[in-house]
Enzyme design. Structure first.
Site, short mmCIF file in Angstrom:
data_model
loop_
_atom_site.label_atom_id
_atom_site.label_comp_id
_atom_site.label_asym_id
_atom_site.label_seq_id
_atom_site.Cartn_x
_atom_site.Cartn_y
_atom_site.Cartn_z
N PHE A 100 8.47 4.11 8.67
CA PHE A 100 8.75 2.99 9.55
C PHE A 100 9.05 1.72 8.76
O PHE A 100 9.68 0.81 9.25
CB PHE A 100 7.57 2.74 10.47
CG PHE A 100 7.27 3.87 11.40
CD1 PHE A 100 8.10 4.14 12.46
CD2 PHE A 100 6.15 4.65 11.22
CE1 PHE A 100 7.83 5.18 13.34
CE2 PHE A 100 5.87 5.69 12.09
CZ PHE A 100 6.72 5.97 13.14
N GLY A 101 8.54 1.68 7.53
CA GLY A 101 8.73 0.48 6.72
C GLY A 101 7.51 0.28 5.82
O GLY A 101 6.61 1.12 5.79
N PRO A 102 7.49 -0.83 5.08
CA PRO A 102 6.40 -1.05 4.12
C PRO A 102 5.07 -1.37 4.79
O PRO A 102 5.05 -1.93 5.89
CB PRO A 102 6.89 -2.25 3.31
CG PRO A 102 7.87 -2.93 4.18
CD PRO A 102 8.50 -1.90 5.05
N VAL A 103 3.98 -1.03 4.12
CA VAL A 103 2.64 -1.34 4.59
C VAL A 103 1.95 -2.17 3.52
O VAL A 103 1.93 -1.79 2.36
CB VAL A 103 1.81 -0.06 4.81
CG1 VAL A 103 0.50 -0.41 5.47
CG2 VAL A 103 2.59 0.96 5.60
N ASP A 114 4.73 12.39 14.33
CA ASP A 114 4.83 12.33 12.87
C ASP A 114 3.49 12.72 12.26
O ASP A 114 2.94 12.00 11.44
CB ASP A 114 5.26 10.93 12.43
CG ASP A 114 5.74 10.93 10.98
OD1 ASP A 114 6.03 12.02 10.45
OD2 ASP A 114 5.82 9.84 10.39
N LYS A 155 1.61 -3.39 8.79
CA LYS A 155 2.72 -2.44 8.78
C LYS A 155 3.95 -3.09 9.41
O LYS A 155 3.92 -3.49 10.56
CB LYS A 155 2.29 -1.21 9.59
CG LYS A 155 3.27 -0.10 9.61
CD LYS A 155 2.58 1.18 10.05
CE LYS A 155 2.95 2.33 9.18
NZ LYS A 155 1.89 3.24 8.89
N LEU A 158 0.83 -1.21 0.00
CA LEU A 158 0.00 0.00 0.00
C LEU A 158 0.86 1.25 0.00
O LEU A 158 0.52 2.26 -0.58
CB LEU A 158 -0.85 0.04 1.27
CG LEU A 158 -2.10 -0.79 1.30
CD1 LEU A 158 -2.67 -0.79 2.71
CD2 LEU A 158 -3.12 -0.22 0.34
#
Ligand SMILES: *[C@@H]1O[C@H](CO)[C@@H](O)[C@H](O)[C@H]1NC(C)=O
Ligand SMILES: *[C@@H]1O[C@H](CO)[C@@H](O)[C@H](O)[C@H]1NC(C)=O
Ligand SMILES: *[C@@H]1O[C@H](CO)[C@@H](O)[C@H](O)[C@H]1NC(C)=O
Ligand SMILES: *[C@@H]1O[C@H](CO)[C@@H](O)[C@H](O)[C@H]1NC(C)=O
Ligand SMILES: *[C@@H]1O[C@H](CO)[C@@H](O)[C@H](O)[C@H]1NC(C)=O
Ligand SMILES: *[C@@H]1O[C@H](CO)[C@@H](O)[C@H](O)[C@H]1NC(C)=O
Ligand SMILES: *[C@@H]1O[C@H](CO)[C@@H](O)[C@H](O)[C@H]1NC(C)=O
Length: 855
Positions: free
Chosen positions: A553-556, A696, A570, A548
């Site tokens: 923080f990283g991939p979702v 954030d 996540k 997505l």
């Protein structure tokens, strides 16, 4: 120029004052009106104070407008301790409702309110023990303290509450025996003590409460016998599920009973000796040690709608005589020692919605079961043979869930969605317990290739081929096992790691040995034993096609867990310095934080080094993409959601999903997004203890759910994140970083993060909403030369010159709300002040934004 700027600041100052009430109306000290007014002031509720307290909708005063006799302050966002000299001074109050707030404790002067007839403090966060002077409430008729954190014992002084009719203590932490005092409350009609830690046995005389109609002790540790309830002659609702009751089940039943839940105790006895009575509507005897044949006298219970006899020690019996239970909607006979075939009589239960016959010894073929209302069918763990009737799979209009796993069944039609296959045939991807004919599957998929619906089908074909590969392997194995060694069929094919996954910007590794042994915790469904292997299938092994977004923080990823749970997954790629236990505790904590404007954390998985957070999937994408015309919620690859987007035209709320262009063309909607986001932040800052600083806040953290309600995501994640990244994280995302974190050299002392940096980020979002411009790297017209111009400095310059109206997004200009938008710009101006101390709190921002509606 200078003047007009001062003018607008003055206007804002006025707005502030009106919010805090010093301007227009102030009651006389030491009057009831003052106590209520003071309460709201001190507990963070910004109320419309342009009118006398007695005229407020939530307040009821006596005829002289002198004394407050009723206060219905449910769901007003009140938080913290109730101060002394507020509520406790309302000596004439009869009805007090402060349910659904965030109240943490009650003042000492509270217990003197002896006029109270009705007290409702349900769903707060009150953590204290109940003092003996609760006995002062001599007139009390209704007491609701459910959903709090009350602990200790219930004082015996409740014996003086002679008028008490309703007592609800559900969902607290009371830990004692059921108080003896309760047997003196002879007016009681309703007792709910469920979900606490009450223990011991019921006090002597408990069964002589003459008017008791409804009793719920479920989810405690209370022991005793069935005969403890025998004399409660008015009882119609009895729920003692999940306790330590034992002995014969026979004595409990009498003619009046309508709802009986005795599940998960250790009751015994022959069920055929029970006289259930003809009023019985709901009966749950599951998970006990009851014996005999289950259908003995049930035939009298012709009003029965819900029958659960699962997990008992019944004799071997056939599924007969059930056709007299014509009203049944729910029938659960799982693990009840059924043998023989599923007869055709079952088709006479025409109201049936749920049928669970799993874990028995049923043989023969599955009858046609053309039960038009059936929604859920579980026939798993039997010895059924033959083909699964296609009627069940395809023709029943309400069917949501079926499960045929662990039988000796065949399936010759393969045109099912991967989700269906997965939920119907447990383990179809890794152990495939049914005998599917792989060649027939293959032929089907080839045919599909010719068809039009390219995108959807490509996806399903990928899934199908995946399933097929597993099946081709798993089934062969299974068939041999079935014939040779029956009881090893539970053994699943081992998916072993470590696993490595790639996205465009990162590679991450889950150092997991056996995927099926790494649990996935889903907070609301603790009984679903999902594992990392379910996450693998849900996301097609974290395939890029399900990606997505790639957040900081990283991939979702997006996926469906078994049972159709739609989630965003996540991966917090950079690991963490927290131990597994600390991370789990933190995630469990975040899972309990609920607000209508926050994206709920649904669950999590600790997979080796990786902490994986699982969120509810947000159907309508994020604000950044909507505002800046990017594809809906999906930044990479194709988006097969657009399909459902069209189909699901209007949901129950009458909301039209009009596609991304149409949504943001009104100021009203943009204002709603701003207000919702502000509420979420105000809640995190002021409604949580300790306060949660988001760190954030940015447009791409604001999502829109299925009903287009804004929801802020990712709260609390930075804490779980690794320390080495701390610096980068605390600073926020490009364009949203507050000045106190910008241009800092290595020598300056570290700036302590406060809620005010979130306020800055919110200010930027607000400016984006009004101007339609990105925070950085957009065109900012009339730029006078400065090179590193960004949205904030551009807007602030123009607001100072009182030229705000020029920079309103053309898409919402001329819609008649210009005054509001210009004032909103000024709020954005305040929020983005250079000095953190000059920025308003989020609570104040909520007030300011609400006031805009009145312009
Ligand atoms: C606030 O109170 C005044 C006086 O009763 C009323 O006219 C006005 O509509 C109220 N505003 C809101 C937003 O309820
Ligand atoms: C207390 O308030 C809650 C919600 O505000 C409501 O559902 C509940 O019925 C009330 N309790 C009583 C005893 O009236
Ligand atoms: C029994 O009480 C528990 C806990 O309050 C609840 O979850 C369950 O649904 C109740 N059963 C019935 C039949 O109302
Ligand atoms: C049947 O009852 C058992 C035991 O209470 C429970 O675990 C299972 O979920 C129930 N089945 C359905 C379909 O509700
Ligand atoms: C299925 O049938 C076989 C023999 O026909 C038997 O050995 C086995 O125990 C049965 N399994 C179940 C779950 O009843
Ligand atoms: C499974 O069913 C087939 C026929 O459909 C039969 O030949 C085979 O013996 C059955 N296996 C078991 C273990 O019952
Ligand atoms: C299907 O039944 C099996 C065995 O009873 C169970 O483990 C599995 O969770 C069920 N699947 C669903 C989706 O209910």
């Amino acid at each position: 120029m200078g003047f007009s700027f001062i003018g607008s600041v003055l206007f804002l100052a006025l707005l502030f004052r009106s919010n805090f009430g010093q301007q227009q109306y102030e009651p006389i000290p030491n009057t009831d009106e003052y106590f209520v007014y003071d309460l709201f002031q001190k507990m963070g509720h910004v109320y419309n104070v342009s009118a006398p307290v007695c005229s407020w909708q939530v307040v009821v005063c006596d005829a002289n407008q002198e004394n407050v006799i009723g206060l219905s302050g449910a769901s007003l966002g009140l938080f913290g301790s109730i101060p002394d000299n507020t509520i406790g001074k309302l000596t004439k109050i009869q009805s007090l409702d402060l349910s659904n707030n965030q109240i943490t404790s009650l003042p000492n002067d509270f217990w003197s309110l002896n006029s109270l007839k009705s007290l409702n403090l349900s769903n707060n966060k009150i953590s204290m023990s109940l003092p003996s002077n609760v006995g002062n409430f001599g007139s009390l008729e209704r007491l609701d303290l459910s959903g709090n954190e009350f602990s200790g014992s219930v004082p015996d002084s409740i014996s003086s509450l002679n008028s008490l009719q309703v007592i609800n203590l559900k969902g607290n932490r009371f830990e004692s025996t059921v108080p003896l005092g309760i047997i003196s409350c002879r007016s009681l009609t309703f007792i709910d003590f469920s979900s606490n830690k009450f223990n011991g046995v019921l006090p002597n005389g408990f069964d002589s409460l003459p008017k008791l109609k409804s009793l719920n002790l479920a989810g405690n540790e209370v022991g005793g016998k069935g005969s403890d309830f025998a004399k409660l002659g008015s009882l119609t609702y009895l729920n003692i599920s999940k306790n330590h009751f034992q002995g014969s089940v026979v004595e409990i039943f009498h003619e009046l009973l309508e709802v009986v839940d005795l599940s998960s105790n250790r009751f015994e006895g022959h069920v055929s000796q029970v006289n259930f009575g003809s009023r019985l509507v709901y009966l749950d005897l599951s998970d006990n040690d009851i014996s005999g044949e289950s259908f003995g006298d049930l035939s009298q219970a012709h009003n029965l709608k819900h029958l659960n006899l699962a997990k008992n020690r019944f004799l071997e019996q056939r599924l007969i005589k059930i056709d007299s239970l014509r009203s049944l909607e729910y029938l659960n006979l799982s693990s009840t020692n059924l043998v023989g075939g599923i007869g055709n009589e079952i088709a006479l239960l025409t109201h049936l919605k749920t049928l669970d016959l799993s874990s028995n010894h049923l043989t023969g073929k599955i009858p046609l079961l053309s039960l038009q209302k059936l929604q859920s069918l579980d026939l798993s763990f039997n010895n059924l043979t033959g083909e699964i009737p296609i009627v069940i799979l395809k023709k029943l209009p309400w069917m949501e869930r079926y499960n045929f796993s662990y039988n000796n069944l065949t399936l010759c039609d393969s045109a099912f969605s991967p989700e269906t296959l997965q939920s119907a045939f447990f383990g179809s991807t890794n152990s495939c317990p049914i005998a599917v004919n792989p060649t027939s599957l293959k032929e089907k998929t080839r045919k599909h290739k010719g068809l039009e619906l390219a995108l959807v089908l490509t996806v399903s074909i990928i899934f199908l081929l995946g399933a097929l590969l597993f099946c081709a392997f798993g089934c062969r194995k299974k068939t041999t096992m079935w014939a040779v060694k029956q009881d090893s069929y539970k053994e699943e094919q081992v998916i072993s790691g470590p696993f490595s996954f790639q996205t465009d910007s990162t590679t991450w590794v889950a150092d997991v040995k056996v995927a099926t042994l790494v649990p996935v915790v889903i907070f609301e469904k603790p009984l679903l034993n999902f594992t990392f292997s379910d996450l693998l299938s849900a996301t097609s092994n974290f395939d890029r096609g399900t990606l997505l977004a790639e957040g900081r923080f990283g991939p979702v990823y997006r996926g469906f867990l078994p049972g159709g749970i739609h989630v965003a997954v996540k991966v917090l790629v950079h690991g963490s310095t927290m131990t597994d236990q600390e991370a789990a505790r933190e995630l469990e904590y975040l899972g309990r934080i609920k607000h209508p404007n926050l994206v709920p954390l649904t669950g999590y998985c600790l997979a080796g080094e990786q902490r994986i957070a699982i969120y509810d999937y947000m159907e309508n994408g994020n604000l950044h993409n909507l505002l800046h015309d990017l594809p809906l919620g999906v930044q990479t690859t194709e988006d097969w959601t657009s399909d459902t987007w069209e189909v699901d035209e209007s949901n129950g709320n009458g909301i039209q999903n009009v596609g991304s262009e149409g949504l943001l063309t009104t100021w009203r909607f943009r204002h709603k997004i701003a207000l919702g986001t502000a509420r979420a932040l105000a809640f995190l800052h002021h409604g949580c203890s300790p306060p949660i600083i988001h760190r954030d806040v940015k447009a791409s953290s604001v999502y829109l759910d299925y009903s287009l309600e804004p929801r802020l995501s990712d709260f609390g994640l930075s804490k779980i994140f690794g320390n080495d990244l701390e610096d980068e994280i605390t600073r926020g995302s490009h364009g949203y970083i507050p000045p106190e974190f910008q241009n800092r050299d290595g020598n300056s002392s570290p700036y302590v993060i406060t809620p005010k940096s979130d306020v800055y980020g919110f200010g930027v979002i607000l400016l984006e909403l009004i101007t339609g411009k990105k925070p950085v790297e957009d065109e900012y017209p009339d730029d006078n030369s400065s090179k590193d111009l960004n949205l904030v400095s551009w807007v602030r310059g123009l607001v100072r010159k009182n030229q705000g109206s020029q920079i309103i997004d053309p898409k919402i200009r001329g819609t008649g709300a210009e005054t509001q938008m210009v004032e909103a710009l000024k709020i954005g101006y305040l929020c983005t002040a250079d000095l953190p101390a000059k920025r308003p709190s989020m609570q104040q921002v909520v007030g300011l934004l609400k006031d805009l509606e009145q312009l």
